[in-house]
Design a protein around this motif. Structure first.
Motif, PDB file in Angstrom:
ATOM      1  N   GLY A  34       0.824  -1.206   0.000  1.00 47.48           N
ATOM      2  CA  GLY A  34       0.000   0.000   0.000  1.00 47.48           C
ATOM      3  C   GLY A  34       0.851   1.246   0.000  1.00 47.48           C
ATOM      4  N   ALA A  35       0.287   2.288   0.537  1.00 44.62           N
ATOM      5  CA  ALA A  35       0.989   3.567   0.586  1.00 44.62           C
ATOM      6  C   ALA A  35       2.180   3.501   1.536  1.00 44.62           C
ATOM      7  CB  ALA A  35       0.037   4.671   1.027  1.00 44.62           C
ATOM      8  N   VAL A  36       3.169   4.303   1.246  1.00 44.07           N
ATOM      9  CA  VAL A  36       4.359   4.413   2.084  1.00 44.07           C
ATOM     10  C   VAL A  36       4.315   5.771   2.767  1.00 44.07           C
ATOM     11  CG1 VAL A  36       6.875   4.543   2.038  1.00 44.07           C
ATOM     12  CG2 VAL A  36       5.701   2.895   0.588  1.00 44.07           C
ATOM     13  N   ASP A  37       4.566   5.783   4.063  1.00 42.14           N
ATOM     14  CA  ASP A  37       4.605   7.051   4.798  1.00 42.14           C
ATOM     15  C   ASP A  37       5.920   7.765   4.517  1.00 42.14           C
ATOM     16  OD1 ASP A  37       2.161   6.425   5.912  1.00 42.14           O
ATOM     17  OD2 ASP A  37       2.994   5.773   7.832  1.00 42.14           O
ATOM     18  N   GLN A  38       5.836   9.101   4.435  1.00 41.05           N
ATOM     19  CA  GLN A  38       7.034   9.915   4.259  1.00 41.05           C
ATOM     20  C   GLN A  38       7.207  10.771   5.495  1.00 41.05           C
ATOM     21  OE1 GLN A  38       6.664  12.393   0.832  1.00 41.05           O
ATOM     22  NE2 GLN A  38       6.800  10.706  -0.606  1.00 41.05           N
ATOM     23  N   GLY A  39       8.425  10.787   6.007  1.00 39.06           N
ATOM     24  CA  GLY A  39       8.736  11.637   7.150  1.00 39.06           C
ATOM     25  C   GLY A  39       9.785  12.659   6.767  1.00 39.06           C
ATOM     26  N   ARG A  40       9.557  13.894   7.186  1.00 38.41           N
ATOM     27  CA  ARG A  40      10.535  14.960   6.927  1.00 38.41           C
ATOM     28  C   ARG A  40      11.219  15.297   8.244  1.00 38.41           C
ATOM     29  NH1 ARG A  40       9.233  21.131   5.891  1.00 38.41           N
ATOM     30  NH2 ARG A  40      11.369  21.871   5.993  1.00 38.41           N
ATOM     31  N   LEU A  46      13.848  13.076   2.798  1.00 38.60           N
ATOM     32  CA  LEU A  46      12.634  12.366   3.194  1.00 38.60           C
ATOM     33  C   LEU A  46      13.010  10.949   3.599  1.00 38.60           C
ATOM     34  CD1 LEU A  46      10.234  13.400   0.278  1.00 38.60           C
ATOM     35  CD2 LEU A  46      10.083  14.140   2.668  1.00 38.60           C
ATOM     36  N   LEU A  47      12.367  10.445   4.641  1.00 40.15           N
ATOM     37  CA  LEU A  47      12.481   9.042   5.018  1.00 40.15           C
ATOM     38  C   LEU A  47      11.161   8.384   4.649  1.00 40.15           C
ATOM     39  CD1 LEU A  47      14.882  10.208   6.623  1.00 40.15           C
ATOM     40  CD2 LEU A  47      14.356   8.541   8.388  1.00 40.15           C
ATOM     41  N   HIS A  48      11.242   7.331   3.865  1.00 38.66           N
ATOM     42  CA  HIS A  48      10.066   6.605   3.400  1.00 38.66           C
ATOM     43  C   HIS A  48       9.981   5.312   4.198  1.00 38.66           C
ATOM     44  CE1 HIS A  48       9.947   9.265  -0.179  1.00 38.66           C
ATOM     45  NE2 HIS A  48      11.259   9.246  -0.011  1.00 38.66           N
ATOM     46  N   VAL A  49       8.883   5.130   4.932  1.00 38.30           N
ATOM     47  CA  VAL A  49       8.751   3.999   5.853  1.00 38.30           C
ATOM     48  C   VAL A  49       7.450   3.250   5.610  1.00 38.30           C
ATOM     49  CG1 VAL A  49      10.124   5.159   7.631  1.00 38.30           C
ATOM     50  CG2 VAL A  49       7.653   5.365   7.673  1.00 38.30           C
ATOM     51  N   GLN A  90      12.180  21.713  -2.788  1.00 40.49           N
ATOM     52  CA  GLN A  90      11.581  22.788  -1.983  1.00 40.49           C
ATOM     53  C   GLN A  90      10.068  22.657  -1.885  1.00 40.49           C
ATOM     54  OE1 GLN A  90      12.982  26.551  -3.476  1.00 40.49           O
ATOM     55  NE2 GLN A  90      14.852  26.421  -2.273  1.00 40.49           N
ATOM     56  N   ASP A  91       9.445  22.061  -2.888  1.00 39.72           N
ATOM     57  CA  ASP A  91       7.986  21.891  -2.830  1.00 39.72           C
ATOM     58  C   ASP A  91       7.564  20.549  -2.242  1.00 39.72           C
ATOM     59  OD1 ASP A  91       8.788  20.406  -5.007  1.00 39.72           O
ATOM     60  OD2 ASP A  91       7.270  21.196  -6.369  1.00 39.72           O
ATOM     61  N   GLY A  92       8.524  19.826  -1.648  1.00 35.95           N
ATOM     62  CA  GLY A  92       8.203  18.612  -0.904  1.00 35.95           C
ATOM     63  C   GLY A  92       8.217  17.320  -1.692  1.00 35.95           C
ATOM     64  N   GLU A  93       8.633  17.370  -2.950  1.00 34.56           N
ATOM     65  CA  GLU A  93       8.671  16.162  -3.768  1.00 34.56           C
ATOM     66  C   GLU A  93       9.964  15.382  -3.535  1.00 34.56           C
ATOM     67  OE1 GLU A  93       6.121  15.035  -5.704  1.00 34.56           O
ATOM     68  OE2 GLU A  93       5.025  16.706  -4.806  1.00 34.56           O
ATOM     69  N   THR A  94       9.916  14.119  -3.851  1.00 30.10           N
ATOM     70  CA  THR A  94      11.085  13.254  -3.759  1.00 30.10           C
ATOM     71  C   THR A  94      12.101  13.639  -4.830  1.00 30.10           C
ATOM     72  OG1 THR A  94       9.726  11.449  -2.927  1.00 30.10           O
ATOM     73  CG2 THR A  94      11.833  10.845  -3.892  1.00 30.10           C
TER      74      THR A  94
END
Length: 146
Positions: A34-40, A46-49, A90-94
């Motif tokens: 499913g979806a992966v959480d992103q942490g800033r 970004l950390l993808h968990v 800067q706009d939050g994208e990977t």
């Protein structure tokens, strides 16, 4: 796109994610259907968990936890399962992970490995003392790599 995979055992592996399929590749690397959480935890990373890592019983990821805690400057909640580290626009994208942040990840992984090895012969007085000790070592290494 350059990224790093932090395994629960503490190893760090270089990844080359496809530009057009980065989300799917990240999902595969963290083991999520499913979806992966992103942490800033850092302004440029970004950390993808795995969003359900703890509830489905994935192993704890001490290295990812130490990295995020050092970047945030405080002890955070635990991470479970593999974690992918990417850059952040800067706009939050990977985006691709830069050399300086990759060096931070590798330095933290080395520090966690060395600390765990030291704990085999000299365990911390308590879990809380171990957390403080590890975070102090990691914060030192992150600061040295800035």
């Amino acid at each position: 796109m350059r990224a790093l995979l932090i395994a629960p055992i503490g190893t760090v592996t270089e990844l080359d994610l496809p530009e057009s399929g980065a989300r799917a590749a990240i999902r595969d690397h963290v083991g999520s259907s499913g979806a992966v959480d992103q942490g800033r935890y850092h302004p440029h990373a970004l950390l993808h968990v795995h969003g359900s890592g703890q509830s489905i019983g994935l192993d704890g990821n001490l290295t990812a936890w130490a990295l995020a805690s050092a970047w945030r400057g405080m002890s955070l909640y635990p991470f479970h399962g593999p974690v992918v580290v990417t850059g952040r626009t800067q706009d939050g994208e990977t985006s691709a992970l830069d050399d300086d942040l990759a060096a931070h990840v590798h330095a933290v992984a080395q520090t966690v490995r060395e600390t765990r090895e030291a704990w085999q012969t000299r365990p911390p007085a308590s879990n809380e003392a171990g957390v403080r000790e590890l975070l102090a070592y990691v914060a030192r290494d992150v600061a040295a790599n800035r």
